[in-house]
Design a protein around this motif. Structure first.
Motif, PDB file in Angstrom:
ATOM      1  N   VAL A  47       0.854  -1.199   0.000  1.00  0.00           N
ATOM      2  CA  VAL A  47       0.000   0.000   0.000  1.00  0.00           C
ATOM      3  C   VAL A  47       0.885   1.242   0.000  1.00  0.00           C
ATOM      4  CG1 VAL A  47      -1.878  -1.197   1.176  1.00  0.00           C
ATOM      5  CG2 VAL A  47      -0.146  -0.007   2.525  1.00  0.00           C
ATOM      6  N   PRO A  48       0.400   2.336  -0.579  1.00  0.00           N
ATOM      7  CA  PRO A  48       1.202   3.566  -0.599  1.00  0.00           C
ATOM      8  C   PRO A  48       1.331   4.175   0.793  1.00  0.00           C
ATOM      9  CG  PRO A  48      -0.973   3.958  -1.546  1.00  0.00           C
ATOM     10  CD  PRO A  48      -0.867   2.486  -1.328  1.00  0.00           C
ATOM     11  N   LEU A  49       2.492   4.705   1.089  1.00  0.00           N
ATOM     12  CA  LEU A  49       2.767   5.353   2.367  1.00  0.00           C
ATOM     13  C   LEU A  49       2.838   6.862   2.193  1.00  0.00           C
ATOM     14  CD1 LEU A  49       5.536   2.904   3.632  1.00  0.00           C
ATOM     15  CD2 LEU A  49       3.220   3.117   4.549  1.00  0.00           C
ATOM     16  N   PRO A  50       2.580   7.618   3.258  1.00  0.00           N
ATOM     17  CA  PRO A  50       2.668   9.080   3.154  1.00  0.00           C
ATOM     18  C   PRO A  50       4.077   9.526   2.772  1.00  0.00           C
ATOM     19  CG  PRO A  50       1.605   8.427   5.202  1.00  0.00           C
ATOM     20  CD  PRO A  50       2.176   7.184   4.600  1.00  0.00           C
ATOM     21  N   THR A  51       4.151  10.638   2.109  1.00  0.00           N
ATOM     22  CA  THR A  51       5.447  11.221   1.751  1.00  0.00           C
ATOM     23  C   THR A  51       5.674  12.535   2.498  1.00  0.00           C
ATOM     24  OG1 THR A  51       4.421  12.337  -0.140  1.00  0.00           O
ATOM     25  CG2 THR A  51       5.416  10.172  -0.544  1.00  0.00           C
ATOM     26  N   THR A  52       4.928  12.702   3.589  1.00  0.00           N
ATOM     27  CA  THR A  52       4.953  13.975   4.328  1.00  0.00           C
ATOM     28  C   THR A  52       5.804  13.919   5.589  1.00  0.00           C
ATOM     29  OG1 THR A  52       2.920  13.287   5.455  1.00  0.00           O
ATOM     30  CG2 THR A  52       2.687  14.653   3.485  1.00  0.00           C
ATOM     31  N   GLY A  53       6.572  12.838   5.781  1.00  0.00           N
ATOM     32  CA  GLY A  53       7.423  12.754   6.959  1.00  0.00           C
ATOM     33  C   GLY A  53       6.689  12.412   8.228  1.00  0.00           C
ATOM     34  N   THR A  54       5.599  11.652   8.106  1.00  0.00           N
ATOM     35  CA  THR A  54       4.854  11.187   9.274  1.00  0.00           C
ATOM     36  C   THR A  54       4.368   9.777   9.002  1.00  0.00           C
ATOM     37  OG1 THR A  54       3.069  11.734  10.834  1.00  0.00           O
ATOM     38  CG2 THR A  54       2.628  12.047   8.490  1.00  0.00           C
ATOM     39  N   GLY A 165      -5.606   2.274  21.556  1.00  0.00           N
ATOM     40  CA  GLY A 165      -5.930   2.919  20.290  1.00  0.00           C
ATOM     41  C   GLY A 165      -5.942   4.430  20.361  1.00  0.00           C
ATOM     42  N   GLU A 166      -5.429   5.010  21.445  1.00  0.00           N
ATOM     43  CA  GLU A 166      -5.491   6.459  21.662  1.00  0.00           C
ATOM     44  C   GLU A 166      -4.217   7.118  21.136  1.00  0.00           C
ATOM     45  OE1 GLU A 166      -6.190   6.678  25.847  1.00  0.00           O
ATOM     46  OE2 GLU A 166      -8.270   5.987  25.678  1.00  0.00           O
ATOM     47  N   TYR A 167      -4.389   8.100  20.261  1.00  0.00           N
ATOM     48  CA  TYR A 167      -3.245   8.735  19.615  1.00  0.00           C
ATOM     49  C   TYR A 167      -3.612  10.165  19.230  1.00  0.00           C
ATOM     50  CZ  TYR A 167      -5.522   8.693  15.080  1.00  0.00           C
ATOM     51  OH  TYR A 167      -6.379   8.950  14.048  1.00  0.00           O
ATOM     52  N   ASP A 168      -2.600  10.931  18.836  1.00  0.00           N
ATOM     53  CA  ASP A 168      -2.815  12.252  18.261  1.00  0.00           C
ATOM     54  C   ASP A 168      -1.743  12.476  17.195  1.00  0.00           C
ATOM     55  OD1 ASP A 168      -0.505  12.801  19.709  1.00  0.00           O
ATOM     56  OD2 ASP A 168      -1.543  13.940  21.277  1.00  0.00           O
ATOM     57  N   SER A 169      -1.686  13.675  16.639  1.00  0.00           N
ATOM     58  CA  SER A 169      -0.717  13.940  15.579  1.00  0.00           C
ATOM     59  C   SER A 169       0.719  13.791  16.076  1.00  0.00           C
ATOM     60  CB  SER A 169      -0.937  15.340  14.999  1.00  0.00           C
ATOM     61  OG  SER A 169      -0.790  16.334  15.998  1.00  0.00           O
ATOM     62  N   THR A 170       0.938  14.074  17.355  1.00  0.00           N
ATOM     63  CA  THR A 170       2.274  13.903  17.931  1.00  0.00           C
ATOM     64  C   THR A 170       2.671  12.433  17.921  1.00  0.00           C
ATOM     65  OG1 THR A 170       1.950  15.839  19.339  1.00  0.00           O
ATOM     66  CG2 THR A 170       3.678  14.315  19.993  1.00  0.00           C
ATOM     67  N   THR A 171       1.705  11.559  18.177  1.00  0.00           N
ATOM     68  CA  THR A 171       1.979  10.118  18.143  1.00  0.00           C
ATOM     69  C   THR A 171       2.475   9.696  16.764  1.00  0.00           C
ATOM     70  OG1 THR A 171       0.121   9.835  19.679  1.00  0.00           O
ATOM     71  CG2 THR A 171       1.031   7.852  18.663  1.00  0.00           C
ATOM     72  N   LEU A 172       1.805  10.175  15.725  1.00  0.00           N
ATOM     73  CA  LEU A 172       2.196   9.802  14.366  1.00  0.00           C
ATOM     74  C   LEU A 172       3.595  10.301  14.043  1.00  0.00           C
ATOM     75  CD1 LEU A 172      -1.129  10.467  12.415  1.00  0.00           C
ATOM     76  CD2 LEU A 172      -0.395   8.401  13.622  1.00  0.00           C
ATOM     77  N   GLN A 173       3.924  11.506  14.523  1.00  0.00           N
ATOM     78  CA  GLN A 173       5.255  12.035  14.265  1.00  0.00           C
ATOM     79  C   GLN A 173       6.313  11.279  15.056  1.00  0.00           C
ATOM     80  OE1 GLN A 173       6.079  14.677  11.998  1.00  0.00           O
ATOM     81  NE2 GLN A 173       7.972  13.534  12.348  1.00  0.00           N
ATOM     82  N   ALA A 180       8.751   3.816  12.631  1.00  0.00           N
ATOM     83  CA  ALA A 180       7.486   3.196  12.237  1.00  0.00           C
ATOM     84  C   ALA A 180       6.981   3.802  10.932  1.00  0.00           C
ATOM     85  CB  ALA A 180       6.442   3.360  13.326  1.00  0.00           C
ATOM     86  N   LYS A 181       6.532   2.947  10.038  1.00  0.00           N
ATOM     87  CA  LYS A 181       5.948   3.409   8.782  1.00  0.00           C
ATOM     88  C   LYS A 181       4.446   3.647   8.918  1.00  0.00           C
ATOM     89  CE  LYS A 181       9.400   0.920   6.067  1.00  0.00           C
ATOM     90  NZ  LYS A 181       9.638  -0.148   5.065  1.00  0.00           N
ATOM     91  N   ALA A 182       3.816   2.922   9.853  1.00  0.00           N
ATOM     92  CA  ALA A 182       2.364   3.048  10.009  1.00  0.00           C
ATOM     93  C   ALA A 182       1.970   2.803  11.452  1.00  0.00           C
ATOM     94  CB  ALA A 182       1.636   2.058   9.092  1.00  0.00           C
ATOM     95  N   VAL A 183       0.881   3.456  11.852  1.00  0.00           N
ATOM     96  CA  VAL A 183       0.245   3.264  13.154  1.00  0.00           C
ATOM     97  C   VAL A 183      -1.083   2.556  12.882  1.00  0.00           C
ATOM     98  CG1 VAL A 183      -0.746   4.434  15.160  1.00  0.00           C
ATOM     99  CG2 VAL A 183       1.389   5.291  14.128  1.00  0.00           C
ATOM    100  N   LEU A 184      -1.310   1.441  13.575  1.00  0.00           N
ATOM    101  CA  LEU A 184      -2.448   0.577  13.264  1.00  0.00           C
ATOM    102  C   LEU A 184      -3.494   0.591  14.372  1.00  0.00           C
ATOM    103  CD1 LEU A 184      -2.606  -1.092  10.622  1.00  0.00           C
ATOM    104  CD2 LEU A 184      -0.257  -0.488  11.247  1.00  0.00           C
ATOM    105  N   HIS A 185      -4.736   0.804  13.980  1.00  0.00           N
ATOM    106  CA  HIS A 185      -5.893   0.610  14.847  1.00  0.00           C
ATOM    107  C   HIS A 185      -6.460  -0.765  14.480  1.00  0.00           C
ATOM    108  CE1 HIS A 185      -9.558   1.848  17.110  1.00  0.00           C
ATOM    109  NE2 HIS A 185      -8.698   2.653  17.726  1.00  0.00           N
ATOM    110  N   TRP A 186      -7.771  -0.926  14.435  1.00  0.00           N
ATOM    111  CA  TRP A 186      -8.359  -2.224  14.109  1.00  0.00           C
ATOM    112  C   TRP A 186      -9.783  -2.023  13.615  1.00  0.00           C
ATOM    113  CZ3 TRP A 186      -6.738  -0.753  18.989  1.00  0.00           C
ATOM    114  CH2 TRP A 186      -7.750  -0.386  19.892  1.00  0.00           C
ATOM    115  N   THR A 187     -10.332  -3.088  13.009  1.00  0.00           N
ATOM    116  CA  THR A 187     -11.702  -3.045  12.501  1.00  0.00           C
ATOM    117  C   THR A 187     -12.591  -4.104  13.144  1.00  0.00           C
ATOM    118  OG1 THR A 187     -10.751  -4.180  10.586  1.00  0.00           O
ATOM    119  CG2 THR A 187     -11.423  -1.908  10.270  1.00  0.00           C
ATOM    120  N   GLU A 188     -11.988  -5.126  13.756  1.00  0.00           N
ATOM    121  CA  GLU A 188     -12.728  -6.113  14.551  1.00  0.00           C
ATOM    122  C   GLU A 188     -11.892  -6.466  15.775  1.00  0.00           C
ATOM    123  OE1 GLU A 188     -14.227  -6.290  10.530  1.00  0.00           O
ATOM    124  OE2 GLU A 188     -12.246  -7.034  11.136  1.00  0.00           O
ATOM    125  N   THR A 189     -12.580  -6.791  16.868  1.00  0.00           N
ATOM    126  CA  THR A 189     -11.899  -7.353  18.033  1.00  0.00           C
ATOM    127  C   THR A 189     -12.366  -8.784  18.228  1.00  0.00           C
ATOM    128  OG1 THR A 189     -13.586  -6.578  19.597  1.00  0.00           O
ATOM    129  CG2 THR A 189     -11.748  -5.083  19.130  1.00  0.00           C
TER     130      THR A 189
END
Length: 244
Positions: A47-54, A165-173, A180-189
């Protein structure tokens, strides 16, 4: 080396009643026998990844390929011993999001799952909520865990799951700055053998991420996830085959 040939062939064994007996309920053999036959997994299309440095953030991977992803969190509570053989014999691709202290205390357990084809990813040091915390605090929790996991398992985690699953923009940075290339949540438990859907359709979709934990019923959770993925016409796959 060739084996010696007996002068008189041994008598043929009489049929054993146990040879055709069904595996004992909830034995390892029973769990393996319950795993559905999946179509061969497609050749992964990253899958494509962001190119914005986050880091990217996804509940579901943006793919139309017929795959879904099994993830297991934490590691500090319990580690059912049969899980290792179940994952190995049923060839279940799992992504483990581990807290680094649990990984350090039970390294051999998680390493055996890694050898069976699982991957080790990052779930912080202390499993505290990151949203609203300073960059320095979040970076320490994420980078500190990434450093420890790399030392224990030989590879740098490239995926991160924030506690609760709690995050903000600082977490992504901070996650991105820690590798890390990606931060993952979920769609089923999945808990105690039941899949809990986050959408009214109650079906696993392509790219869905199923969340479970290292808890006593993990064998049941893995089996329930596999059956739900199979019912949807999908095949389980590894996140790192799609996030590169």
């Amino acid at each position: 080396m060739a084996q010696p040939i007996a002068s008189t062939p041994p008598p043929a064994p009489s049929p054993s009643p146990s040879a055709t007996a069904k595996p004992a309920f909830k034995s390892l053999a029973w769990y393996v026998s319950q795993v559905p036959a999946f179509p061969e997994a497609p050749l992964p299309q990253p899958v494509p990844l962001p190119t914005t440095g986050t880091a990217a953030f996804w509940h579901r991977l943006p793919t139309e390929q017929k795959v879904a992803f099994i993830t297991i969190d934490d590691g500090g509570l319990v580690r059912p011993p049969g899980v290792i053989d179940f994952i190995w014999q049923a060839r279940i691709p799992v992504t483990m999001f581990l807290n680094s202290p649990a990984a350090a205390e039970h390294t051999d357990y998680f390493r055996q799952i890694q050898v069976a084809g699982g991957t080790v990813e990052n779930h912080t040091i202390n499993h505290t909520s990151l949203a609203g915390r300073s960059y320095a605090y979040q970076k320490q929790e994420i980078c500190g865990a990434a450093d420890k996991l790399e030392a224990l398992f030989g590879t740098r985690a490239t995926l991160f799951r924030p506690p609760f699953g709690e995050y903000d923009s600082t977490t992504l940075q901070a996650a991105y700055d820690c590798g890390a290339k990606a931060v993952l949540h979920w769609t089923e438990t999945v808990h105690e053998g039941k899949v809990r859907y986050q959408t009214p359709e109650k079906v696993v979709h392509p790219g869905d991420v199923l969340l479970m934990h290292f808890r006593p019923a993990l064998m049941d959770d893995l089996l329930a996830a596999l059956k739900a993925i199979h019912r949807a016409g999908l095949t389980p796959a590894l996140l790192t085959d799609y996030i590169r």
